[in-house]
Design an enzyme around this catalytic site. Structure first.
Site, PDB file in Angstrom:
ATOM      1  N   THR A 113       1.088   1.388  -0.252  1.00 59.15           N
ATOM      2  CA  THR A 113       2.091   0.656  -1.030  1.00 59.15           C
ATOM      3  C   THR A 113       3.433   0.884  -0.357  1.00 59.15           C
ATOM      4  O   THR A 113       3.885   2.027  -0.237  1.00 59.15           O
ATOM      5  CB  THR A 113       2.158   1.175  -2.479  1.00 59.15           C
ATOM      6  OG1 THR A 113       0.851   1.088  -3.050  1.00 59.15           O
ATOM      7  CG2 THR A 113       3.121   0.353  -3.307  1.00 59.15           C
ATOM      8  N   LYS A 166       1.861  -6.100  -5.489  1.00 59.47           N
ATOM      9  CA  LYS A 166       1.612  -4.701  -5.869  1.00 59.47           C
ATOM     10  C   LYS A 166       2.770  -4.138  -6.696  1.00 59.47           C
ATOM     11  O   LYS A 166       2.556  -3.519  -7.746  1.00 59.47           O
ATOM     12  CB  LYS A 166       1.403  -3.860  -4.594  1.00 59.47           C
ATOM     13  CG  LYS A 166       1.252  -2.360  -4.823  1.00 59.47           C
ATOM     14  CD  LYS A 166      -0.028  -1.993  -5.536  1.00 59.47           C
ATOM     15  CE  LYS A 166      -0.100  -0.494  -5.804  1.00 59.47           C
ATOM     16  NZ  LYS A 166      -1.280  -0.103  -6.575  1.00 59.47           N
ATOM     17  N   LYS A 191       7.858   6.317  -6.943  1.00 60.21           N
ATOM     18  CA  LYS A 191       8.117   5.527  -5.724  1.00 60.21           C
ATOM     19  C   LYS A 191       7.919   4.036  -6.001  1.00 60.21           C
ATOM     20  O   LYS A 191       8.760   3.203  -5.657  1.00 60.21           O
ATOM     21  CB  LYS A 191       7.164   5.965  -4.605  1.00 60.21           C
ATOM     22  CG  LYS A 191       7.288   5.157  -3.329  1.00 60.21           C
ATOM     23  CD  LYS A 191       6.103   5.357  -2.387  1.00 60.21           C
ATOM     24  CE  LYS A 191       4.892   4.581  -2.816  1.00 60.21           C
ATOM     25  NZ  LYS A 191       3.852   4.410  -1.802  1.00 60.21           N
TER      26      LYS A 191
HETATM   27  P1  NAD Z   1      -2.091  11.044   0.252  1.00 59.95           P
HETATM   28  O1  NAD Z   1      -0.834  11.818   0.388  1.00 59.95           O
HETATM   29  O2  NAD Z   1      -3.281  11.699  -0.348  1.00 59.95           O
HETATM   30  O3  NAD Z   1      -2.535  10.500   1.707  1.00 59.95           O
HETATM   31  C1  NAD Z   1      -1.624  10.075   2.687  1.00 59.95           C
HETATM   32  C2  NAD Z   1      -2.179  10.523   4.034  1.00 59.95           C
HETATM   33  O4  NAD Z   1      -1.345  10.009   5.065  1.00 59.95           O
HETATM   34  C3  NAD Z   1      -2.218  12.052   4.210  1.00 59.95           C
HETATM   35  O5  NAD Z   1      -3.524  12.411   4.561  1.00 59.95           O
HETATM   36  C4  NAD Z   1      -1.218  12.324   5.352  1.00 59.95           C
HETATM   37  O6  NAD Z   1      -1.647  13.372   6.209  1.00 59.95           O
HETATM   38  C5  NAD Z   1      -1.227  11.005   6.076  1.00 59.95           C
HETATM   39  N1  NAD Z   1       0.006  10.746   6.804  1.00 59.95           N
HETATM   40  C6  NAD Z   1       1.260  10.744   6.336  1.00 59.95           C
HETATM   41  N2  NAD Z   1       2.142  10.409   7.302  1.00 59.95           N
HETATM   42  C7  NAD Z   1       1.392  10.209   8.420  1.00 59.95           C
HETATM   43  C8  NAD Z   1       1.696   9.857   9.745  1.00 59.95           C
HETATM   44  N3  NAD Z   1       2.961   9.648  10.146  1.00 59.95           N
HETATM   45  N4  NAD Z   1       0.678   9.739  10.636  1.00 59.95           N
HETATM   46  C9  NAD Z   1      -0.605   9.944  10.252  1.00 59.95           C
HETATM   47  N5  NAD Z   1      -0.963  10.284   8.985  1.00 59.95           N
HETATM   48  C10 NAD Z   1       0.025  10.417   8.090  1.00 59.95           C
HETATM   49  O7  NAD Z   1      -1.703   9.712  -0.542  1.00 59.95           O
HETATM   50  P2  NAD Z   1      -2.686   8.700  -1.314  1.00 59.95           P
HETATM   51  O8  NAD Z   1      -2.763   9.084  -2.740  1.00 59.95           O
HETATM   52  O9  NAD Z   1      -3.933   8.538  -0.518  1.00 59.95           O
HETATM   53  O10 NAD Z   1      -1.798   7.355  -1.238  1.00 59.95           O
HETATM   54  C11 NAD Z   1      -1.683   6.622  -0.028  1.00 59.95           C
HETATM   55  C12 NAD Z   1      -1.060   5.272  -0.354  1.00 59.95           C
HETATM   56  O11 NAD Z   1      -1.863   4.577  -1.313  1.00 59.95           O
HETATM   57  C13 NAD Z   1       0.359   5.375  -0.968  1.00 59.95           C
HETATM   58  O12 NAD Z   1       1.151   4.365  -0.413  1.00 59.95           O
HETATM   59  C14 NAD Z   1       0.103   5.151  -2.453  1.00 59.95           C
HETATM   60  O13 NAD Z   1       1.232   4.596  -3.106  1.00 59.95           O
HETATM   61  C15 NAD Z   1      -1.059   4.170  -2.416  1.00 59.95           C
HETATM   62  N6  NAD Z   1      -1.919   4.180  -3.612  1.00 59.95           N
HETATM   63  C16 NAD Z   1      -2.351   5.362  -4.140  1.00 59.95           C
HETATM   64  C17 NAD Z   1      -3.182   5.343  -5.264  1.00 59.95           C
HETATM   65  C18 NAD Z   1      -3.688   6.634  -5.878  1.00 59.95           C
HETATM   66  O14 NAD Z   1      -4.274   6.576  -6.969  1.00 59.95           O
HETATM   67  N7  NAD Z   1      -3.525   7.776  -5.228  1.00 59.95           N
HETATM   68  C19 NAD Z   1      -3.553   4.119  -5.855  1.00 59.95           C
HETATM   69  C20 NAD Z   1      -3.101   2.931  -5.273  1.00 59.95           C
HETATM   70  C21 NAD Z   1      -2.277   2.971  -4.142  1.00 59.95           C
END
Ligand code: NAD
Length: 288
Positions: free
Chosen positions: A87, A162, A237
């Protein structure tokens, strides 16, 4: 088909695993944490994407997306498609799209709804922005991770959909929490409130599927001491993204403004950091 999965976290982990289980050759790369068991770990970002025809990114926000795309730009396979499921703000998706298209690479913004449960069960909803042709190409692959995908328009349209969804989710969660707290003050059994509202005009995803009151409705983070799930920081966020988009378009979003204020207080001073966003019920309770 070789797939590079960049950002294998709470969401990316199960999404990558579903692609692998569907027979794709998946290689994962994370900046700061180990790759979950079962996914082939890439050594560097550049080597992970080098031979991939599809790169899926699932990163925290638009800045992370722009950084990752800038870093991998020189290593991408000719004709490769990048599908960003994070997102982000609309502008980041549009910037990255232009950057990739200028090099004959393809891009879709395809954020998701459905949370970690949807990611695990492969029942996510994708909302995509980009060309119709690219959407049709990637649709069979999205279907391995989700049950529904909507093509919303040109680049950035997926992110627009979204954040418009998230502003509703933030507000209805707060309202649902306040409804439970008022019911408690009025001496109404929370189970009875759920039984009535879940089939009445106050029903919503927050009430029916993500109930913030423990022991009521389906199992949710409330039943696991509010461990995320969907972290409060991520909801803050997303609500901020909607509010900023409203400012940029000259549109007042008064309920979203209040959601941002409450989630900011909750995350910064109310013990919300690291908790599920539905834990805002405890913060609202303490405020009286
Ligand atoms: P998370 O923090 O668990 O995962 C993010 C991953 O990205 C981590 O493993 C981190 O190591 C990696 N990362 C960060 N910066 C990086 C970089 N520069 N290079 C390589 N890897 C990098 O987060 P999440 O909960 O999986 O959410 C990810 C996205 O999905 C967000 O944008 C969030 O808004 C969206 N989202 C989350 C949910 C939820 O329920 N968690 C639902 C819908 C959407």
């Amino acid at each position: 088909m070789k797939v590079a999965f960049i950002g294998v976290g709470n969401m990316g982990g199960p999404m990558a695993r579903n692609l692998k289980d569907a027979g794709f050759d998946v290689c994962g790369y994370n900046r700061s944490r180990p790759i979950p068991h079962g996914i082939n770990p890439g050594k560097t970002l550049e080597s992970t994407v080098a031979n991939a025809s599809l790169v899926v990114t699932m990163l925290p926000d638009g800045d992370a997306l722009q950084n990752v795309v800038a870093d991998m730009l020189g290593s991408l396979h000719k004709g490769a498609m990048v599908v960003d499921c994070s997102t982000t703000d609309v502008a980041s998706a549009q910037t990255v799209s232009k950057l990739l298209q200028a090099r004959d690479l393809r891009f879709l913004d395809a954020p998701v709804s459905g949370g970690t449960t949807g990611a695990e069960k492969g029942t996510l909803t994708f909302m995509a922005g980009g060309s119709a042709e690219d959407f049709e190409t990637v649709l069979p692959i999205l279907k391995k991770m989700g049950s529904k995908a909507v093509h919303c328009g040109e680049a950035g349209a997926g992110q627009a959909a979204k954040i418009c969804n998230q502003m509703i989710a933030a507000a209805t969660m707060i309202s649902t929490c306040e409804s439970f707290l008022l019911a408690q003050s009025l001496g109404l059994d929370p189970q009875k409130l759920f039984d009535v509202v879940s089939t009445s005009s106050g029903y919503s995803w927050a009430m029916n599927d993500y109930c913030p009151w423990p022991g009521v409705g389906p199992e949710t983070p409330a039943d696991r001491d509010y461990a995320p799930g969907f972290a409060a920081e991520l909801m803050l966020k997303d609500a901020k993204l909607a509010l900023t988009a409203g400012w940029q378009q000259g549109r007042q979003l008064s309920i979203t403004e209040k959601s941002v204020e409450l989630f900011t207080d909750f995350v910064e001073d109310g013990g919300g950091a690291g908790r599920d966003f539905s834990a805002i019920i405890n913060f609202l309770k303490d405020r009286g």
